[in-house]
Design a protein around this motif. Structure first.
Motif, PDB file in Angstrom:
ATOM      1  N   ALA A  72       0.830  -1.201   0.000  1.00  0.00           N
ATOM      2  CA  ALA A  72       0.000   0.000   0.000  1.00  0.00           C
ATOM      3  C   ALA A  72       0.866   1.254   0.000  1.00  0.00           C
ATOM      4  CB  ALA A  72      -0.919   0.012   1.227  1.00  0.00           C
ATOM      5  N   LEU A  73       2.141   1.110   0.373  1.00  0.00           N
ATOM      6  CA  LEU A  73       3.077   2.234   0.348  1.00  0.00           C
ATOM      7  C   LEU A  73       3.663   2.366  -1.053  1.00  0.00           C
ATOM      8  CD1 LEU A  73       4.899   1.532   3.733  1.00  0.00           C
ATOM      9  CD2 LEU A  73       3.162   3.283   3.291  1.00  0.00           C
ATOM     10  N   HIS A  74       3.928   3.608  -1.465  1.00  0.00           N
ATOM     11  CA  HIS A  74       4.354   3.857  -2.838  1.00  0.00           C
ATOM     12  C   HIS A  74       5.678   3.195  -3.183  1.00  0.00           C
ATOM     13  CE1 HIS A  74       1.243   6.492  -4.349  1.00  0.00           C
ATOM     14  NE2 HIS A  74       1.261   7.187  -3.227  1.00  0.00           N
ATOM     15  N   ALA A  75       6.681   3.352  -2.324  1.00  0.00           N
ATOM     16  CA  ALA A  75       8.016   2.856  -2.669  1.00  0.00           C
ATOM     17  C   ALA A  75       8.023   1.340  -2.897  1.00  0.00           C
ATOM     18  CB  ALA A  75       9.022   3.259  -1.597  1.00  0.00           C
ATOM     19  N   PRO A  76       7.521   0.521  -1.959  1.00  0.00           N
ATOM     20  CA  PRO A  76       7.517  -0.924  -2.198  1.00  0.00           C
ATOM     21  C   PRO A  76       6.710  -1.321  -3.427  1.00  0.00           C
ATOM     22  CG  PRO A  76       7.156  -0.463   0.126  1.00  0.00           C
ATOM     23  CD  PRO A  76       7.052   0.843  -0.584  1.00  0.00           C
ATOM     24  N   LEU A 122      15.990 -14.924  -4.426  1.00  0.00           N
ATOM     25  CA  LEU A 122      15.143 -14.140  -3.531  1.00  0.00           C
ATOM     26  C   LEU A 122      15.586 -12.684  -3.506  1.00  0.00           C
ATOM     27  CD1 LEU A 122      14.685 -16.293  -0.282  1.00  0.00           C
ATOM     28  CD2 LEU A 122      12.867 -15.477  -1.798  1.00  0.00           C
ATOM     29  N   MET A 123      14.597 -11.782  -3.529  1.00  0.00           N
ATOM     30  CA  MET A 123      14.837 -10.370  -3.299  1.00  0.00           C
ATOM     31  C   MET A 123      14.020  -9.981  -2.068  1.00  0.00           C
ATOM     32  SD  MET A 123      14.382  -7.158  -5.958  1.00  0.00           S
ATOM     33  CE  MET A 123      14.971  -8.191  -7.292  1.00  0.00           C
ATOM     34  N   ILE A 124      14.658  -9.330  -1.094  1.00  0.00           N
ATOM     35  CA  ILE A 124      13.975  -8.997   0.160  1.00  0.00           C
ATOM     36  C   ILE A 124      13.981  -7.486   0.334  1.00  0.00           C
ATOM     37  CG2 ILE A 124      13.928  -9.324   2.656  1.00  0.00           C
ATOM     38  CD1 ILE A 124      15.243 -12.016   2.288  1.00  0.00           C
ATOM     39  N   ASN A 125      12.796  -6.884   0.208  1.00  0.00           N
ATOM     40  CA  ASN A 125      12.637  -5.433   0.345  1.00  0.00           C
ATOM     41  C   ASN A 125      11.859  -5.123   1.627  1.00  0.00           C
ATOM     42  OD1 ASN A 125      12.714  -2.693  -0.203  1.00  0.00           O
ATOM     43  ND2 ASN A 125      10.880  -2.756  -1.476  1.00  0.00           N
ATOM     44  N   VAL A 126      12.476  -5.448   2.742  1.00  0.00           N
ATOM     45  CA  VAL A 126      11.911  -5.221   4.077  1.00  0.00           C
ATOM     46  C   VAL A 126      13.018  -4.626   4.935  1.00  0.00           C
ATOM     47  CG1 VAL A 126      10.872  -6.322   6.100  1.00  0.00           C
ATOM     48  CG2 VAL A 126      10.358  -7.194   3.816  1.00  0.00           C
ATOM     49  N   PRO A 127      12.729  -3.595   5.737  1.00  0.00           N
ATOM     50  CA  PRO A 127      13.788  -3.021   6.582  1.00  0.00           C
ATOM     51  C   PRO A 127      14.259  -4.030   7.627  1.00  0.00           C
ATOM     52  CG  PRO A 127      11.652  -2.071   7.135  1.00  0.00           C
ATOM     53  CD  PRO A 127      11.456  -2.874   5.899  1.00  0.00           C
ATOM     54  N   LEU A 128      15.553  -4.371   7.583  1.00  0.00           N
ATOM     55  CA  LEU A 128      16.087  -5.421   8.449  1.00  0.00           C
ATOM     56  C   LEU A 128      17.380  -4.974   9.121  1.00  0.00           C
ATOM     57  CD1 LEU A 128      15.669  -8.476   6.032  1.00  0.00           C
ATOM     58  CD2 LEU A 128      14.233  -7.944   8.017  1.00  0.00           C
ATOM     59  N   ALA A 292      15.465   6.239  -7.431  1.00  0.00           N
ATOM     60  CA  ALA A 292      15.007   5.628  -8.679  1.00  0.00           C
ATOM     61  C   ALA A 292      14.540   4.197  -8.415  1.00  0.00           C
ATOM     62  CB  ALA A 292      16.114   5.663  -9.720  1.00  0.00           C
ATOM     63  N   PHE A 293      13.300   4.057  -7.952  1.00  0.00           N
ATOM     64  CA  PHE A 293      12.790   2.741  -7.560  1.00  0.00           C
ATOM     65  C   PHE A 293      12.719   1.779  -8.734  1.00  0.00           C
ATOM     66  CE2 PHE A 293      10.665   5.474  -4.270  1.00  0.00           C
ATOM     67  CZ  PHE A 293      11.478   5.068  -3.235  1.00  0.00           C
ATOM     68  N   ARG A 294      12.315   2.274  -9.903  1.00  0.00           N
ATOM     69  CA  ARG A 294      12.217   1.376 -11.061  1.00  0.00           C
ATOM     70  C   ARG A 294      13.592   0.797 -11.406  1.00  0.00           C
ATOM     71  NH1 ARG A 294       8.973  -0.604 -14.208  1.00  0.00           N
ATOM     72  NH2 ARG A 294       7.317   0.506 -13.099  1.00  0.00           N
ATOM     73  N   GLU A 295      14.602   1.662 -11.412  1.00  0.00           N
ATOM     74  CA  GLU A 295      15.950   1.187 -11.703  1.00  0.00           C
ATOM     75  C   GLU A 295      16.427   0.192 -10.648  1.00  0.00           C
ATOM     76  OE1 GLU A 295      14.799   4.179 -11.958  1.00  0.00           O
ATOM     77  OE2 GLU A 295      15.671   5.263 -13.657  1.00  0.00           O
TER      78      GLU A 295
END
Length: 356
Positions: A72-76, A122-128, A292-295
């Motif tokens: 629901a957040l734009h960046a993710p 695996l790609m992990i896009n979570v703050p860790l 640049a999130f798309r990149e």
């Protein structure tokens, strides 16, 4: 309506159905001319291979797993969109597991769920935190794992934006506009990137001889930006600028200013962070730090599907840029008494440093 079959394609292409099957499955023992004829027949008949039948036959499509923070957040969501499109271009499927809590147990469950579905990376896009990221990497071994929201010090494969560069760009821009009473609206303390931006802003201000006139933390949402802005703007020392940790919270700040009759940028300059697709359409259009999130999503897929050097940790730092729009402007001229006070402070500092 009759469904087009593999036999229909074979008839139009003038080949056997076994040849059509070999073309679909990208077998090597098919001539270029035959392949071209079959592909032309498939296009003419709008034939789409039956993926379910291929899977039942043991022909598995390569697949990437993406573990993401709240979409629901734009960046993710922008990163997930880029990952899906890039993976499609390279013939990979994408399985997405969304976690709304970055607790280690939730992330471990998401990793195990995707491993059970035989993903190839695996790609992990979570703050860790660094240690959590390292344990998740070990859990997924020997699969390649790439992290998008860890600190620059984490000993894992990572692709992250430089928070120190973003902090410096935001602070420098406001200082060049003559602002000195700068408030900070940071993200949640549980977020690695939010902490890095806050620390960078504080360090950049300190280097200029300033301290934040006020600090608050939101939860990335526009609502939290709106609520926290009311507190910042009620501070005894009213800010003349606010650095905000993401564009959605900056939207809430703009709404609070409108309700309180504070002109942006006439009385208050606002700088966001991210440059989401909507920020150019805020009122006023938002000055922000572009990531640049798309990149990032595309480069992440390229890394997972490309050649990697065994045993070498890959750590890529993506640059950020300042996008100047209508939410920042030169600070208003100070009242004479404030100017005199500032001159007195500067004279005292010069004397302390032994300057003439």
């Amino acid at each position: 309506m009759k469904t087009t079959t593999l036999y229909d394609v074979a008839r139009v292409a003038g080949v056997s159905y076994q040849t059509v099957s070999r073309v679909i499955n990208q077998a090597a023992n098919v001539s270029a001319r035959t392949r071209e004829n079959v592909e032309r027949a498939m296009a003419e008949l709008n034939y789409v291979p039956n993926r379910g039948a291929q899977l039942l036959a043991g022909k598995r499509q390569p697949t990437l797993g993406l573990i993401s923070a709240d979409l629901a957040l734009h960046a993710p969501s922008q990163i997930a969109s880029a990952v899906k499109q890039r993976a499609d271009d390279q013939g990979y499927a994408v399985l997405i597991s969304m976690v709304t809590d970055n607790a280690e147990t939730c992330c471990r469950e998401a990793v195990q769920e995707l491993l059970a579905q035989r993903v190839d990376g695996l790609m992990i896009n979570v703050p860790l935190e660094d240690d959590v990221a390292q344990r998740l990497r070990e859990l997924a071994a020997p699969l390649p794992v790439l992290f998008l929201d860890v600190s620059e010090q984490a000993a894992v494969n990572s692709l992250v934006f430089s928070p120190s560069q973003g902090a410096q760009l935001g602070v420098t821009h406001l200082l060049e506009q003559g602002h000195s009473r700068i408030a900070l609206l940071a993200g949640p303390a549980t977020s690695v990137s939010a902490r890095a931006r806050l620390a960078g802003w504080q360090q950049s201000l300190a280097a200029a001889g300033l301290t934040p006139c006020a600090v608050a933390r939101g939860d990335w949402s526009a609502q939290s930006g709106y609520e926290k802005a009311h507190g910042l703007l009620a501070n005894a020392t009213k800010p003349d600028a606010v650095l905000v940790a993401n564009d959605q919270m900056a939207l809430g700040v703009l709404r609070a200013c409108a309700e309180k009759g504070i002109a942006v940028p006439g009385q208050l300059s606002v700088v966001g962070y991210d440059d989401t697709t909507d920020s150019a359409w805020f009122t006023p259009p938002l000055t922000t730090i572009r990531q640049a999130f798309r990149e990032a999503g595309e480069q992440g897929v390229d890394w997972l599907t490309g050649e990697r050097e065994a045993g070498v940790i890959s750590q890529t730092r993506l640059p950020v840029t300042l996008v100047v729009r209508g939410s920042t402007a030169p600070a208003q001229q100070e009242p004479p008494e404030d100017l005199a006070h500032r001159l007195h402070q500067l004279a005292a500092l010069a004397n302390k440093l032994g300057l003439p």
